[in-house]
Design a protein around this motif. Structure first.
Motif, PDB file in Angstrom:
ATOM      1  N   MET A 101       0.726  -1.222  -0.188  1.00  0.00           N
ATOM      2  CA  MET A 101      -0.192  -0.273   0.268  1.00  0.00           C
ATOM      3  C   MET A 101       0.991   0.921  -0.074  1.00  0.00           C
ATOM      4  N   GLY A 102       1.708   1.331   0.989  1.00  0.00           N
ATOM      5  CA  GLY A 102       2.758   2.449   1.325  1.00  0.00           C
ATOM      6  C   GLY A 102       3.549   3.157  -0.465  1.00  0.00           C
ATOM      7  N   ALA A 103       3.933   1.113  -1.008  1.00  0.00           N
ATOM      8  CA  ALA A 103       4.890   1.756  -2.281  1.00  0.00           C
ATOM      9  C   ALA A 103       3.634   1.915  -3.299  1.00  0.00           C
ATOM     10  N   ALA A 104       2.657   1.369  -3.700  1.00  0.00           N
ATOM     11  CA  ALA A 104       1.764   2.216  -4.689  1.00  0.00           C
ATOM     12  C   ALA A 104       0.661   3.543  -4.491  1.00  0.00           C
ATOM     13  N   LEU A 109       8.367   3.394   8.639  1.00  0.00           N
ATOM     14  CA  LEU A 109       8.920   3.262  10.369  1.00  0.00           C
ATOM     15  C   LEU A 109       7.636   3.223  11.312  1.00  0.00           C
ATOM     16  N   GLY A 110       7.148   4.487  10.774  1.00  0.00           N
ATOM     17  CA  GLY A 110       5.490   4.523  11.631  1.00  0.00           C
ATOM     18  C   GLY A 110       4.896   3.202  11.465  1.00  0.00           C
ATOM     19  N   LEU A 111       4.658   2.239   9.873  1.00  0.00           N
ATOM     20  CA  LEU A 111       3.811   1.007  10.163  1.00  0.00           C
ATOM     21  C   LEU A 111       4.445  -0.047  11.391  1.00  0.00           C
ATOM     22  N   ILE A 112       5.555   0.550  11.360  1.00  0.00           N
ATOM     23  CA  ILE A 112       6.456  -0.482  12.644  1.00  0.00           C
ATOM     24  C   ILE A 112       6.254  -0.291  14.044  1.00  0.00           C
ATOM     25  N   ALA A 113       6.248   1.386  13.879  1.00  0.00           N
ATOM     26  CA  ALA A 113       5.770   1.900  15.853  1.00  0.00           C
ATOM     27  C   ALA A 113       4.043   1.340  15.663  1.00  0.00           C
ATOM     28  N   TYR A 114       3.271   1.104  14.935  1.00  0.00           N
ATOM     29  CA  TYR A 114       2.187   0.878  14.823  1.00  0.00           C
ATOM     30  C   TYR A 114       1.399  -0.435  15.311  1.00  0.00           C
ATOM     31  N   GLY A 115       2.688  -1.505  14.394  1.00  0.00           N
ATOM     32  CA  GLY A 115       2.570  -2.717  14.905  1.00  0.00           C
ATOM     33  C   GLY A 115       3.205  -2.993  16.522  1.00  0.00           C
ATOM     34  N   ALA A 170      -3.257   4.875  18.822  1.00  0.00           N
ATOM     35  CA  ALA A 170      -2.877   3.625  17.802  1.00  0.00           C
ATOM     36  C   ALA A 170      -3.287   5.219  16.535  1.00  0.00           C
ATOM     37  N   GLY A 171      -4.564   5.309  16.062  1.00  0.00           N
ATOM     38  CA  GLY A 171      -4.149   6.116  15.351  1.00  0.00           C
ATOM     39  C   GLY A 171      -4.046   7.260  14.483  1.00  0.00           C
ATOM     40  N   LEU A 172      -3.600   8.221  15.475  1.00  0.00           N
ATOM     41  CA  LEU A 172      -2.302   9.124  15.406  1.00  0.00           C
ATOM     42  C   LEU A 172      -1.126   8.739  15.886  1.00  0.00           C
ATOM     43  N   ILE A 173      -0.560   7.953  15.443  1.00  0.00           N
ATOM     44  CA  ILE A 173       0.442   6.744  15.268  1.00  0.00           C
ATOM     45  C   ILE A 173       0.535   6.592  13.571  1.00  0.00           C
ATOM     46  N   LEU A 174      -0.909   6.238  13.398  1.00  0.00           N
ATOM     47  CA  LEU A 174      -0.375   5.793  11.809  1.00  0.00           C
ATOM     48  C   LEU A 174      -0.807   7.198  11.037  1.00  0.00           C
ATOM     49  N   MET A 175      -1.654   7.873  11.052  1.00  0.00           N
ATOM     50  CA  MET A 175      -2.263   9.162  10.458  1.00  0.00           C
ATOM     51  C   MET A 175      -0.769  10.067  10.277  1.00  0.00           C
ATOM     52  N   MET A 176      -0.020  10.066  11.373  1.00  0.00           N
ATOM     53  CA  MET A 176       1.464  10.165  11.468  1.00  0.00           C
ATOM     54  C   MET A 176       2.415  10.290   9.924  1.00  0.00           C
ATOM     55  N   ALA A 177       2.263   8.379  10.204  1.00  0.00           N
ATOM     56  CA  ALA A 177       3.501   7.808   9.384  1.00  0.00           C
ATOM     57  C   ALA A 177       2.922   8.336   7.739  1.00  0.00           C
ATOM     58  N   LEU A 205       0.675  10.819   6.413  1.00  0.00           N
ATOM     59  CA  LEU A 205       1.426  12.168   6.916  1.00  0.00           C
ATOM     60  C   LEU A 205       2.544  12.802   6.181  1.00  0.00           C
ATOM     61  N   VAL A 206       3.187  12.245   6.944  1.00  0.00           N
ATOM     62  CA  VAL A 206       4.634  12.759   7.054  1.00  0.00           C
ATOM     63  C   VAL A 206       5.517  11.137   5.629  1.00  0.00           C
ATOM     64  N   GLY A 207       4.664  10.183   5.518  1.00  0.00           N
ATOM     65  CA  GLY A 207       5.046   9.647   4.232  1.00  0.00           C
ATOM     66  C   GLY A 207       5.164  10.232   2.795  1.00  0.00           C
ATOM     67  N   MET A 208       4.129  11.119   2.756  1.00  0.00           N
ATOM     68  CA  MET A 208       3.377  11.677   2.038  1.00  0.00           C
ATOM     69  C   MET A 208       3.759  12.804   1.585  1.00  0.00           C
ATOM     70  N   ARG A 209       4.417  13.550   2.468  1.00  0.00           N
ATOM     71  CA  ARG A 209       5.704  14.862   2.551  1.00  0.00           C
ATOM     72  C   ARG A 209       6.975  14.243   1.996  1.00  0.00           C
ATOM     73  N   LEU A 210       7.834  13.237   2.307  1.00  0.00           N
ATOM     74  CA  LEU A 210       9.086  12.912   1.928  1.00  0.00           C
ATOM     75  C   LEU A 210       8.632  11.705   1.303  1.00  0.00           C
TER      76      LEU A 210
END
Length: 65
Positions: free
Chosen positions: A1-4, A13-19, A47-54, A56-61
């Motif tokens: 999903m992230g690659a697509a 990294l955020g996805l790992i923290a979420y897990g 947990a939702g905040l971790i995923l949302m931040m991952a 959003l930051v992934g979109m910016r970088l």
């Protein structure tokens, strides 16, 4: 999903923290302790905040830097 979605490495990294957060919740929950179960359930907002931040930051970088 992230690659697509062309999300950057920070997303993963955020996805790992979420897990890790969800795994920690699953290990600590006790069926015979409803108060603790409720505290763990309420921590799902974190947990939702971790995923949302991952995301959003992934979109910016993005990966294409």
């Amino acid at each position: 999903m992230g690659a697509a979605a062309d999300l950057g490495p920070v997303y993963y990294l955020g996805l790992i923290a979420y897990g890790i957060h969800l795994f920690s919740q699953a290990r600590r929950v006790r069926i015979d302790d409803p108060a603790k179960a409720l505290r763990l359930f309420r921590s799902n907002a974190f947990a939702g905040l971790i995923l949302m931040m991952a995301i959003l930051v992934g979109m910016r970088l993005p990966l294409s830097i």
